[in-house]
Design a protein around this motif. Structure first.
Motif, short mmCIF file in Angstrom:
data_model
loop_
_atom_site.label_atom_id
_atom_site.label_comp_id
_atom_site.label_asym_id
_atom_site.label_seq_id
_atom_site.Cartn_x
_atom_site.Cartn_y
_atom_site.Cartn_z
N UNK A 5 8.10 6.12 26.31
CA UNK A 5 8.11 7.17 27.27
C UNK A 5 8.80 7.90 26.88
N UNK A 6 8.40 8.98 27.19
CA UNK A 6 10.32 10.14 27.49
C UNK A 6 9.89 11.32 28.74
N UNK A 7 10.92 10.63 29.43
CA UNK A 7 10.33 11.21 30.72
C UNK A 7 11.50 12.62 30.21
N UNK A 8 10.79 13.70 31.36
CA UNK A 8 11.09 14.94 30.77
C UNK A 8 11.48 15.41 33.11
N UNK A 9 12.80 15.68 32.91
CA UNK A 9 13.00 15.37 34.29
C UNK A 9 13.97 14.36 35.29
N UNK A 10 14.79 14.20 34.94
CA UNK A 10 15.28 12.99 35.47
C UNK A 10 16.13 13.09 36.71
N UNK A 11 15.75 13.08 38.38
CA UNK A 11 16.20 13.42 39.28
C UNK A 11 15.36 11.83 39.86
N UNK A 12 15.25 11.92 41.41
CA UNK A 12 14.99 11.02 41.56
C UNK A 12 13.15 9.97 41.13
N UNK A 27 9.71 0.92 26.21
CA UNK A 27 10.87 1.97 25.44
C UNK A 27 10.61 3.19 25.91
N UNK A 28 11.86 3.43 26.84
CA UNK A 28 11.99 4.83 27.79
C UNK A 28 13.32 5.98 27.28
N UNK A 29 12.58 6.94 26.77
CA UNK A 29 14.10 8.32 26.71
C UNK A 29 13.91 9.24 27.75
N UNK A 30 15.19 9.15 27.94
CA UNK A 30 15.27 10.32 29.22
C UNK A 30 15.65 12.24 28.37
N UNK A 69 12.82 14.06 18.51
CA UNK A 69 11.19 12.78 17.49
C UNK A 69 10.50 13.20 18.14
N UNK A 70 8.53 12.47 16.92
CA UNK A 70 7.59 12.97 17.45
C UNK A 70 8.01 12.08 19.41
N UNK A 71 7.08 12.78 19.91
CA UNK A 71 6.68 12.11 21.72
C UNK A 71 5.39 12.09 21.29
N UNK A 72 5.27 10.70 21.81
CA UNK A 72 3.62 10.40 22.01
C UNK A 72 3.21 9.79 23.58
N UNK A 73 3.99 9.60 24.35
CA UNK A 73 4.31 9.83 26.07
C UNK A 73 4.99 10.04 26.21
N UNK A 74 4.62 11.10 27.34
CA UNK A 74 5.51 12.01 27.87
C UNK A 74 5.16 11.81 29.57
N UNK A 75 6.23 11.85 30.64
CA UNK A 75 6.07 11.48 31.68
C UNK A 75 6.88 12.60 31.76
N UNK A 96 -0.43 15.01 17.97
CA UNK A 96 -1.48 15.74 18.54
C UNK A 96 -2.72 14.81 19.78
N UNK A 97 -2.15 13.36 19.68
CA UNK A 97 -3.17 12.34 20.22
C UNK A 97 -1.88 11.89 21.65
N UNK A 98 -0.66 12.77 22.00
CA UNK A 98 -0.23 12.50 22.73
C UNK A 98 -0.45 12.65 24.25
N UNK A 99 -0.32 12.02 25.33
CA UNK A 99 -0.62 10.74 26.67
C UNK A 99 0.97 11.58 27.33
N UNK A 100 0.14 12.59 28.02
CA UNK A 100 0.85 13.49 29.33
C UNK A 100 0.41 13.51 30.46
#
Length: 303
Positions: A5-12, A27-30, A69-75, A96-100
């Motif tokens: 999971x990539x997380x866009x927005x590292x607030x609370x 696995x988590x990437x901010x 890099x490739x982002x397959x899961x984005x929060x 192309x098959x990402x989950x947002x």
């Protein structure tokens, strides 16, 4: 099933979910907006989760938008007004098959993003979890609520209500096939409470306890009821003011996020709360003078 999971927005809320997703084995990437933020993060290389007076470190990764890099899961947990600008430099990295999944206040940004990213699958989420940042990447879990999740585009009937890879520990997820209705319910309460607390510079509870402030909230809510009747939206069993009063009392000691933004001279999410309400009213040919006056006052006195 574990995912990256990539997380866009590292607030609370972003940090809260980063910690719980990491705890659940994901696995988590901010995704951080600049090198200064990245340098600050690298001092610990972890998100600190504080709950019931205890602190736990959860090592996660971080990247700058240009080189994730490739982002397959984005929060997405950014402020509503930051969504599209923050998404622009990473959109080409989505598979192309990402989950947002979008978890934000207000409305408008979710729909704009879903349109922009189509045909990528987009879910919306609405949470009542309480969290605040003690310092960068150190989040305090202040109150456990629940998070409703559902596919934003109902034109895709094959989508699961909750992405199968979204499995945080210790956070409550509820499948919601009518997520847009839930977003509307939260919007109505936000419209009733946030702008008024910013207008009066008061805690939430004062809107229910002070007679003149309560009358103002009642007038704002009466217009919300009128618009929802016009749009054929059944949000609550009774008038919106009953629900708004209950929430104001239940969160009586709290300062709304909009008031905090005003006090810290930060940009508010007014355009995605009252502003969205007024846009819907205009399209429906309805005037909302109480909300319009409140909106115009806050636009003049805030960023």
């Amino acid at each position: 099933m574990a995912a990256h999971w990539h997380i866009l927005g590292a607030g609370s809320i972003g940090c809260l979910w980063a910690a719980h997703l990491a705890k659940a084995g994901h696995r988590v990437t901010l995704i951080l907006r600049n090198s200064e933020r990245l340098d600050t993060f690298k001092k610990n290389g972890a998100v600190v989760l504080e709950s019931d007076g205890k602190q736990h470190l959860f090592p996660v990764n971080a990247c700058l938008p240009a080189n994730c890099g490739p982002i397959s899961h984005l929060l997405i947990t950014t402020k509503a007004y930051d969504t599209l600008p923050a998404l622009k430099p990473i959109a080409h990295q989505l598979t192309h098959d990402a989950c947002v999944v979008m978890m934000q206040n207000g409305m408008g940004a979710q729909q704009e993003t879903a349109t922009r990213l189509a045909p990528i699958n987009v879910w919306a989420a609405s949470t009542t979890d309480g969290a605040w940042l003690k310092e960068p990447f150190h989040v305090v879990f202040a109150g456990k609520g629940e998070t409703k999740v559902g596919p934003l585009l109902q034109t895709v009937p094959s989508l699961p209500t909750i992405p199968t890879e979204l499995a945080p520990s210790d956070l409550t997820l509820v499948a919601d096939e009518q997520i847009e209705l839930s977003l509307w319910r939260k919007l109505a309460i936000n419209c009733a409470i946030n702008p008024l607390t910013a207008y009066y510079d008061c805690r939430n509870g004062e809107l229910a306890e002070d007679p003149s402030k309560f009358q103002h909230m009642s007038r704002v809510c009466a217009e919300i009821d009128r618009l929802c009747q016009q749009l054929k939206l059944q949000l609550f069993d009774g008038p919106a003011v009953q629900q708004a009063e209950a929430v104001a009392r239940a969160t009586g000691a709290n300062f709304s996020s909009m008031l905090q933004d005003v006090r810290h001279k930060r940009k508010t999410e007014l355009d995605y709360i009252t502003g969205y309400l007024l846009k819907q009213a205009k399209q429906a040919g309805l005037a909302l003078p109480e909300n319009q006056t409140l909106y115009e006052h806050l636009k003049k006195t805030t960023k």
